[in-house]
Design a protein around this motif. Structure first.
Motif, PDB file in Angstrom:
ATOM      1  N   TYR A 113       0.861  -1.179   0.000  1.00 19.10           N
ATOM      2  CA  TYR A 113       0.000   0.000   0.000  1.00 19.10           C
ATOM      3  C   TYR A 113       0.903   1.236   0.000  1.00 19.10           C
ATOM      4  O   TYR A 113       1.773   1.381   0.858  1.00 19.10           O
ATOM      5  N   LEU A 114       0.682   2.127  -0.953  1.00 20.00           N
ATOM      6  CA  LEU A 114       1.504   3.334  -1.071  1.00 20.00           C
ATOM      7  C   LEU A 114       1.004   4.418  -0.120  1.00 20.00           C
ATOM      8  O   LEU A 114      -0.127   4.883  -0.227  1.00 20.00           O
ATOM      9  N   ILE A 115       1.862   4.802   0.823  1.00 19.30           N
ATOM     10  CA  ILE A 115       1.539   5.902   1.730  1.00 19.30           C
ATOM     11  C   ILE A 115       1.839   7.242   1.074  1.00 19.30           C
ATOM     12  O   ILE A 115       1.015   8.153   1.074  1.00 19.30           O
ATOM     13  N   GLN A 116       3.040   7.352   0.467  1.00 16.32           N
ATOM     14  CA  GLN A 116       3.454   8.675   0.001  1.00 16.32           C
ATOM     15  C   GLN A 116       4.642   8.563  -0.951  1.00 16.32           C
ATOM     16  O   GLN A 116       5.448   7.637  -0.865  1.00 16.32           O
ATOM     17  N   GLU A 117       4.723   9.528  -1.845  1.00 15.90           N
ATOM     18  CA  GLU A 117       5.897   9.705  -2.688  1.00 15.90           C
ATOM     19  C   GLU A 117       6.708  10.871  -2.136  1.00 15.90           C
ATOM     20  O   GLU A 117       6.176  11.951  -1.904  1.00 15.90           O
ATOM     21  N   ILE A 118       7.992  10.619  -1.891  1.00 14.42           N
ATOM     22  CA  ILE A 118       8.896  11.660  -1.419  1.00 14.42           C
ATOM     23  C   ILE A 118       9.784  12.082  -2.581  1.00 14.42           C
ATOM     24  O   ILE A 118      10.356  11.240  -3.275  1.00 14.42           O
ATOM     25  N   VAL A 119       9.900  13.373  -2.802  1.00 15.51           N
ATOM     26  CA  VAL A 119      10.771  13.891  -3.860  1.00 15.51           C
ATOM     27  C   VAL A 119      12.150  14.157  -3.274  1.00 15.51           C
ATOM     28  O   VAL A 119      12.292  14.899  -2.305  1.00 15.51           O
ATOM     29  N   TRP A 120      13.159  13.525  -3.871  1.00 18.54           N
ATOM     30  CA  TRP A 120      14.554  13.740  -3.469  1.00 18.54           C
ATOM     31  C   TRP A 120      15.186  14.731  -4.441  1.00 18.54           C
ATOM     32  O   TRP A 120      15.411  14.422  -5.603  1.00 18.54           O
ATOM     33  N   ASN A 121      15.444  15.929  -3.959  1.00 15.77           N
ATOM     34  CA  ASN A 121      16.137  16.950  -4.745  1.00 15.77           C
ATOM     35  C   ASN A 121      17.613  16.875  -4.388  1.00 15.77           C
ATOM     36  O   ASN A 121      18.005  17.218  -3.281  1.00 15.77           O
ATOM     37  N   TYR A 122      18.441  16.399  -5.343  1.00 15.01           N
ATOM     38  CA  TYR A 122      19.848  16.163  -5.025  1.00 15.01           C
ATOM     39  C   TYR A 122      20.785  17.267  -5.484  1.00 15.01           C
ATOM     40  O   TYR A 122      22.006  17.142  -5.364  1.00 15.01           O
ATOM     41  N   GLY A 123      20.254  18.349  -6.007  1.00 17.77           N
ATOM     42  CA  GLY A 123      21.049  19.562  -6.178  1.00 17.77           C
ATOM     43  C   GLY A 123      21.896  19.683  -7.415  1.00 17.77           C
ATOM     44  O   GLY A 123      21.879  20.694  -8.084  1.00 17.77           O
ATOM     45  N   ALA A 124      22.667  18.666  -7.757  1.00 15.29           N
ATOM     46  CA  ALA A 124      23.562  18.752  -8.921  1.00 15.29           C
ATOM     47  C   ALA A 124      23.447  17.477  -9.732  1.00 15.29           C
ATOM     48  O   ALA A 124      23.107  16.424  -9.207  1.00 15.29           O
ATOM     49  N   GLY A 125      23.739  17.584 -11.003  1.00 13.22           N
ATOM     50  CA  GLY A 125      23.635  16.402 -11.859  1.00 13.22           C
ATOM     51  C   GLY A 125      23.857  16.753 -13.314  1.00 13.22           C
ATOM     52  O   GLY A 125      24.551  17.721 -13.643  1.00 13.22           O
ATOM     53  N   VAL A 126      23.233  15.991 -14.194  1.00 14.57           N
ATOM     54  CA  VAL A 126      23.374  16.165 -15.637  1.00 14.57           C
ATOM     55  C   VAL A 126      22.791  17.516 -16.048  1.00 14.57           C
ATOM     56  O   VAL A 126      21.749  17.936 -15.552  1.00 14.57           O
TER      57      VAL A 126
END
Length: 199
Positions: A113-126
Motif C-alpha cells: 500500500y503506497l503511503i506517500q511519494e517523497i521527492v529527493w532533490n539532489y542539487g547537482a547532476g546532468v
C-alpha cells in the motif's frame, strides 16, 4: 529475526559489524532462503536498467518482470506492520519517452500500500540542453498494512523551525518539538569516493 539468525541462514557475510551484515549475493536467491514475515523494513535502490557498469541491461519487459519478482519476495518477508522504501529514477523508452519514472511502469506490480511519494532533490547532476536539467528522484513509501504501520513523527521533527506567535486562545497551536518535515528532501548524491572523504 536477528543478525545471528540471518547469518545462520545465509552463511558468512561479505562484511560484518556489531549491528550490520552485508552480503554479496543475488537478492532473489538470498530472499528465498529467509522465512515469511521476518523483516521490519526494506530500503532499496535497485538498478534502473539504463546501462550502468554494474547492470545487466535487459529488455524492458524482462526488467519489469524482474522487479515484480523481487518486490513480491520483499512483500513476503515484510512483517504485518513493516514498511518498504523504494528509490527509483528514470529510464528511456525508444520512440515513447526520454525519461519516464520507473515507478509508472511497475505501479501495478507492487502489492504494498503506497503511503506517500517523497521527492529527493539532489542539487547537482546532468545538464540538459534540450530539456530541464534533472535534479530529482523519488522515494516511494509503502506499507503492508494501511491501518497499522510504524511512523514515529516526534523522532523526525525539525526542531530548528520556530513558530513565533502561533497561538490560539492563548495556547500554542503547534508542536513544541518542531515541524513535521516536508515530502521534499534536499541532500546531495554520493557519486564518488571523494563524496565519502576518501582519496
Amino acid at each position: 529475526m536477528n543478525l545471528t539468525d540471518i547469518s545462520k541462514l545465509l552463511g558468512k557475510p561479505y562484511f560484518q559489524a556489531s549491528n550490520c551484515l552485508i552480503y554479496n549475493l543475488d537478492c532473489l536467491e538470498a530472499m528465498t532462503i529467509l522465512p515469511d514475515e521476518s523483516i521490519n523494513l526494506t530500503v532499496t535502490s535497485p538498478p534502473y536498467n539504463i546501462g550502468k557498469e554494474y547492470e545487466n541491461l535487459l529488455p524492458l519487459d524482462d526488467y519489469i518482470n524482474w522487479c515484480e519478482k523481487w518486490i513480491t519476495e520483499v512483500y513476503r518477508l515484510t512483517l504485518c506492520d513493516g514498511a518498504f522504501w523504494l528509490n527509483l529514477g528514470y529510464l528511456s523508452i525508444e520512440n515513447r519517452a526520454k525519461a519516464i519514472p520507473i515507478s509508472y511502469l511497475i505501479w501495478d506490480k507492487i502489492p504494498f500500500y503506497l503511503i506517500q511519494e517523497i521527492v529527493w532533490n539532489y542539487g547537482a547532476g546532468v545538464a540538459g540542453s534540450k530539456f530541464f536539467s534533472p535534479r530529482n528522484e523519488k522515494f516511494l513509501w509503502y506499507v503492508k498494512n494501511s491501518e497499522a504501520y510504524i511512523f514515529n513523527l516526534d523522532d523526525i521533527r525539525d526542531p530548528n523551525v520556530k513558530y513565533p506567535n502561533q497561538k490560539k486562545n492563548g495556547k500554542i497551536r503547534v508542536n513544541p518539538l518542531g515541524k513535521n518535515p516536508t515530502d521534499v528532501w534536499e541532500f546531495p548524491k554520493v557519486t564518488s569516493k571523494s563524496d565519502f572523504g576518501i582519496d
